[in-house]
Design a protein around this motif. Structure first.
Motif, PDB file in Angstrom:
ATOM      1  N   SER A  10     -14.816  10.166   0.289  1.00 58.74           N
ATOM      2  CA  SER A  10     -13.521   9.654  -0.148  1.00 58.74           C
ATOM      3  C   SER A  10     -13.628   8.646  -1.287  1.00 58.74           C
ATOM      4  CB  SER A  10     -12.790   9.012   1.028  1.00 58.74           C
ATOM      5  OG  SER A  10     -13.525   7.893   1.485  1.00 58.74           O
ATOM      6  N   GLU A  11     -12.488   8.337  -1.870  1.00 61.16           N
ATOM      7  CA  GLU A  11     -12.330   7.310  -2.899  1.00 61.16           C
ATOM      8  C   GLU A  11     -11.097   6.499  -2.529  1.00 61.16           C
ATOM      9  OE1 GLU A  11     -11.189   7.092  -7.608  1.00 61.16           O
ATOM     10  OE2 GLU A  11     -12.333   8.807  -6.885  1.00 61.16           O
ATOM     11  N   SER A  12     -11.135   5.205  -2.761  1.00 60.27           N
ATOM     12  CA  SER A  12     -10.032   4.338  -2.367  1.00 60.27           C
ATOM     13  C   SER A  12      -8.875   4.393  -3.367  1.00 60.27           C
ATOM     14  CB  SER A  12     -10.540   2.906  -2.257  1.00 60.27           C
ATOM     15  OG  SER A  12      -9.500   2.049  -1.857  1.00 60.27           O
ATOM     16  N   LYS A  13      -7.657   4.593  -2.856  1.00 61.68           N
ATOM     17  CA  LYS A  13      -6.406   4.581  -3.634  1.00 61.68           C
ATOM     18  C   LYS A  13      -5.352   3.882  -2.802  1.00 61.68           C
ATOM     19  CE  LYS A  13      -7.705   7.078  -7.139  1.00 61.68           C
ATOM     20  NZ  LYS A  13      -7.800   6.544  -8.474  1.00 61.68           N
ATOM     21  N   THR A  14      -4.293   3.413  -3.441  1.00 60.59           N
ATOM     22  CA  THR A  14      -3.209   2.740  -2.732  1.00 60.59           C
ATOM     23  C   THR A  14      -1.921   3.527  -2.903  1.00 60.59           C
ATOM     24  OG1 THR A  14      -4.221   0.592  -3.132  1.00 60.59           O
ATOM     25  CG2 THR A  14      -1.893   0.604  -2.555  1.00 60.59           C
ATOM     26  N   PHE A  15      -1.208   3.770  -1.792  1.00 60.29           N
ATOM     27  CA  PHE A  15       0.058   4.485  -1.813  1.00 60.29           C
ATOM     28  C   PHE A  15       1.071   3.715  -0.971  1.00 60.29           C
ATOM     29  CE2 PHE A  15      -3.225   7.648  -2.413  1.00 60.29           C
ATOM     30  CZ  PHE A  15      -2.753   8.346  -3.503  1.00 60.29           C
ATOM     31  N   ARG A  16       2.328   3.798  -1.328  1.00 59.41           N
ATOM     32  CA  ARG A  16       3.395   3.180  -0.540  1.00 59.41           C
ATOM     33  C   ARG A  16       4.033   4.284   0.304  1.00 59.41           C
ATOM     34  NH1 ARG A  16       3.513  -1.736  -2.583  1.00 59.41           N
ATOM     35  NH2 ARG A  16       3.277  -2.065  -4.813  1.00 59.41           N
ATOM     36  N   ASN A  37      -6.480   6.795   8.194  1.00 57.77           N
ATOM     37  CA  ASN A  37      -6.895   7.387   6.923  1.00 57.77           C
ATOM     38  C   ASN A  37      -7.311   8.854   7.083  1.00 57.77           C
ATOM     39  OD1 ASN A  37      -7.742   6.893   3.997  1.00 57.77           O
ATOM     40  ND2 ASN A  37      -9.585   7.786   4.909  1.00 57.77           N
TER      41      ASN A  37
END
Length: 59
Positions: A10-16, A37
């Motif tokens: 995985s790679e870290s991303k931010t979502f609302r 996750n």
């Protein structure tokens, strides 16, 4: 059919995400002994794999 699985790179991303969806996903993840996750990734993969592409342009 959607089947819950474990593990992936995985790679870290931010979502609302709306709180109601987070709560539902949290309950489902807990019931299946998965991290939130892991479950979100599987839901997104399922949605993409089953997306009906008609007027959607992919890059």
């Amino acid at each position: 059919m959607f089947k819950i699985q474990k593990g992936s790179d995985s790679e870290s991303k931010t979502f609302r995400i709306p709180i109601e969806i987070i709560e539902r996903l949290g309950t489902l993840a807990s019931a299946n002994k998965l991290s939130l996750n892991q479950l979100v990734v599987q839901c997104l993969q399922y949605a993409l794999d089953n997306l009906e592409i008609s007027n959607i342009e992919t890059k």
